[in-house]
Write a protein that holds these residues in place. Structure first.
Motif, PDB file in Angstrom:
ATOM      1  N   LYS A 162       0.835  -1.203   0.000  1.00 18.41           N
ATOM      2  CA  LYS A 162       0.000   0.000   0.000  1.00 18.41           C
ATOM      3  C   LYS A 162       0.866   1.247   0.000  1.00 18.41           C
ATOM      4  N   ASP A 163       1.901   1.249   0.761  1.00 17.34           N
ATOM      5  CA  ASP A 163       2.855   2.348   0.828  1.00 17.34           C
ATOM      6  C   ASP A 163       4.119   1.813   1.477  1.00 17.34           C
ATOM      7  N   PRO A 164       5.235   1.823   0.785  1.00 21.20           N
ATOM      8  CA  PRO A 164       6.450   1.193   1.301  1.00 21.20           C
ATOM      9  C   PRO A 164       7.328   2.057   2.203  1.00 21.20           C
ATOM     10  N   VAL A 165       6.946   3.310   2.426  1.00 19.85           N
ATOM     11  CA  VAL A 165       7.734   4.203   3.278  1.00 19.85           C
ATOM     12  C   VAL A 165       6.893   4.544   4.506  1.00 19.85           C
ATOM     13  N   ILE A 166       7.377   4.144   5.682  1.00 14.75           N
ATOM     14  CA  ILE A 166       6.607   4.230   6.918  1.00 14.75           C
ATOM     15  C   ILE A 166       7.348   5.079   7.944  1.00 14.75           C
ATOM     16  N   SER A 167       6.584   5.873   8.709  1.00 13.36           N
ATOM     17  CA  SER A 167       7.133   6.602   9.853  1.00 13.36           C
ATOM     18  C   SER A 167       6.249   6.324  11.061  1.00 13.36           C
ATOM     19  N   ILE A 168       6.897   6.015  12.180  1.00  9.56           N
ATOM     20  CA  ILE A 168       6.203   5.833  13.455  1.00  9.56           C
ATOM     21  C   ILE A 168       6.751   6.911  14.377  1.00  9.56           C
ATOM     22  N   ASN A 169       5.877   7.825  14.797  1.00  7.34           N
ATOM     23  CA  ASN A 169       6.312   8.964  15.593  1.00  7.34           C
ATOM     24  C   ASN A 169       5.670   8.969  16.977  1.00  7.34           C
ATOM     25  N   HIS A 170       5.760   7.863  17.672  1.00  7.26           N
ATOM     26  CA  HIS A 170       5.267   7.774  19.048  1.00  7.26           C
ATOM     27  C   HIS A 170       5.801   6.481  19.649  1.00  7.26           C
ATOM     28  N   GLY A 171       5.392   6.169  20.869  1.00  5.83           N
ATOM     29  CA  GLY A 171       5.924   4.994  21.533  1.00  5.83           C
ATOM     30  C   GLY A 171       4.864   4.074  22.086  1.00  5.83           C
ATOM     31  N   ALA A 172       5.352   2.971  22.645  1.00  3.90           N
ATOM     32  CA  ALA A 172       4.518   1.986  23.339  1.00  3.90           C
ATOM     33  C   ALA A 172       3.437   1.395  22.445  1.00  3.90           C
ATOM     34  N   ALA A 173       3.833   0.960  21.242  1.00 12.56           N
ATOM     35  CA  ALA A 173       2.882   0.366  20.300  1.00 12.56           C
ATOM     36  C   ALA A 173       3.492  -0.882  19.669  1.00 12.56           C
ATOM     37  N   THR A 174       2.619  -1.699  19.074  1.00 12.48           N
ATOM     38  CA  THR A 174       3.052  -2.928  18.422  1.00 12.48           C
ATOM     39  C   THR A 174       2.621  -2.881  16.952  1.00 12.48           C
ATOM     40  N   TYR A 175       3.583  -3.063  16.047  1.00  8.76           N
ATOM     41  CA  TYR A 175       3.316  -2.998  14.613  1.00  8.76           C
ATOM     42  C   TYR A 175       3.818  -4.256  13.909  1.00  8.76           C
ATOM     43  N   THR A 176       3.073  -4.643  12.870  1.00  5.11           N
ATOM     44  CA  THR A 176       3.485  -5.738  11.992  1.00  5.11           C
ATOM     45  C   THR A 176       3.450  -5.219  10.569  1.00  5.11           C
ATOM     46  N   PHE A 177       4.565  -5.359   9.858  1.00  7.28           N
ATOM     47  CA  PHE A 177       4.664  -4.907   8.470  1.00  7.28           C
ATOM     48  C   PHE A 177       4.932  -6.102   7.569  1.00  7.28           C
ATOM     49  N   THR A 178       4.041  -6.286   6.591  1.00  3.12           N
ATOM     50  CA  THR A 178       4.205  -7.371   5.629  1.00  3.12           C
ATOM     51  C   THR A 178       4.572  -6.778   4.272  1.00  3.12           C
ATOM     52  N   GLY A 179       5.048  -7.639   3.383  1.00  5.04           N
ATOM     53  CA  GLY A 179       5.442  -7.185   2.057  1.00  5.04           C
ATOM     54  C   GLY A 179       6.815  -6.553   2.087  1.00  5.04           C
ATOM     55  N   LYS A 180       7.155  -5.901   0.987  1.00  5.12           N
ATOM     56  CA  LYS A 180       8.464  -5.278   0.834  1.00  5.12           C
ATOM     57  C   LYS A 180       8.390  -3.794   1.167  1.00  5.12           C
ATOM     58  N   CYS A 181       8.947  -3.437   2.317  1.00  9.69           N
ATOM     59  CA  CYS A 181       9.005  -2.034   2.725  1.00  9.69           C
ATOM     60  C   CYS A 181      10.313  -1.435   2.207  1.00  9.69           C
ATOM     61  N   VAL A 182      10.292  -0.162   1.868  1.00  8.85           N
ATOM     62  CA  VAL A 182      11.503   0.515   1.424  1.00  8.85           C
ATOM     63  C   VAL A 182      12.235   1.105   2.628  1.00  8.85           C
ATOM     64  N   THR A 183      11.517   1.910   3.415  1.00  9.35           N
ATOM     65  CA  THR A 183      12.112   2.552   4.586  1.00  9.35           C
ATOM     66  C   THR A 183      11.102   2.550   5.728  1.00  9.35           C
ATOM     67  N   ILE A 184      11.572   2.221   6.915  1.00  8.79           N
ATOM     68  CA  ILE A 184      10.767   2.360   8.118  1.00  8.79           C
ATOM     69  C   ILE A 184      11.562   3.220   9.090  1.00  8.79           C
ATOM     70  N   ASN A 185      10.958   4.349   9.496  1.00  4.34           N
ATOM     71  CA  ASN A 185      11.558   5.279  10.450  1.00  4.34           C
ATOM     72  C   ASN A 185      10.781   5.204  11.754  1.00  4.34           C
ATOM     73  N   VAL A 186      11.488   4.966  12.848  1.00  6.82           N
ATOM     74  CA  VAL A 186      10.848   4.898  14.169  1.00  6.82           C
ATOM     75  C   VAL A 186      11.437   6.003  15.037  1.00  6.82           C
ATOM     76  N   SER A 187      10.571   6.875  15.541  1.00  9.85           N
ATOM     77  CA  SER A 187      10.973   7.918  16.486  1.00  9.85           C
ATOM     78  C   SER A 187      10.088   7.767  17.710  1.00  9.85           C
ATOM     79  N   GLY A 188      10.612   7.118  18.716  1.00 14.94           N
ATOM     80  CA  GLY A 188       9.833   6.874  19.921  1.00 14.94           C
ATOM     81  C   GLY A 188      10.446   5.721  20.683  1.00 14.94           C
TER      82      GLY A 188
END
Length: 127
Positions: free
Chosen positions: A37-63
């Motif tokens: 759906k969209d291969p570039v992801i940003s997570i800008n918070h904390g205390a969460a659980t994520y599952t990413f399937t498929g081919k992601c290009v970039t995942i940015n985590v700030s938290g």
């Protein structure tokens, strides 16, 4: 007339880029996301659980205190502390912060490039 054509051309070029905007998570307890759906992801918070399937290009985590399970990503960037990430395949891992743990199964191509800045960060290949 030339101005109208240039404007239409500009819209035709820019419109597809807008449609491919990044997916950003700014609150919540987590989610499942298919990177098709969209291969570039940003997570800008904390205390969460994520599952990413498929081919992601970039995942940015700030938290902090996030738990991620990622099938495949080219580049994983983490800024924060106490994040736990499990990755299937990855090319590059960049960690800034403390007490982060990243475990990956395999490199997408060649070797995984990793950089860590901070205390008690662990980037390890699963055995």
């Amino acid at each position: 007339m030339k101005t109208g054509i240039a404007l239409l051309f500009g819209i035709a070029v820019i419109a597809p880029r807008i449609a491919q905007a990044d997916k950003t998570f700014i609150m919540g307890k987590g989610a499942a996301w298919n990177c098709a759906k969209d291969p570039v992801i940003s997570i800008n918070h904390g205390a969460a659980t994520y599952t990413f399937t498929g081919k992601c290009v970039t995942i940015n985590v700030s938290g902090g205190e996030n738990k991620l399970t990622i099938e495949s990503v080219d580049t994983l960037n983490i800024t924060g502390s106490k994040n736990t990430v499990t990755v299937g395949t990855v090319d590059a891992i960049n960690v800034t912060g403390s007490n982060n743990k990243v475990t990956y199964k395999a490199a997408k191509s060649g070797n995984v490039t990793s950089h860590s800045s901070g205390n008690n960060n662990a980037i390890d290949q699963a055995k």
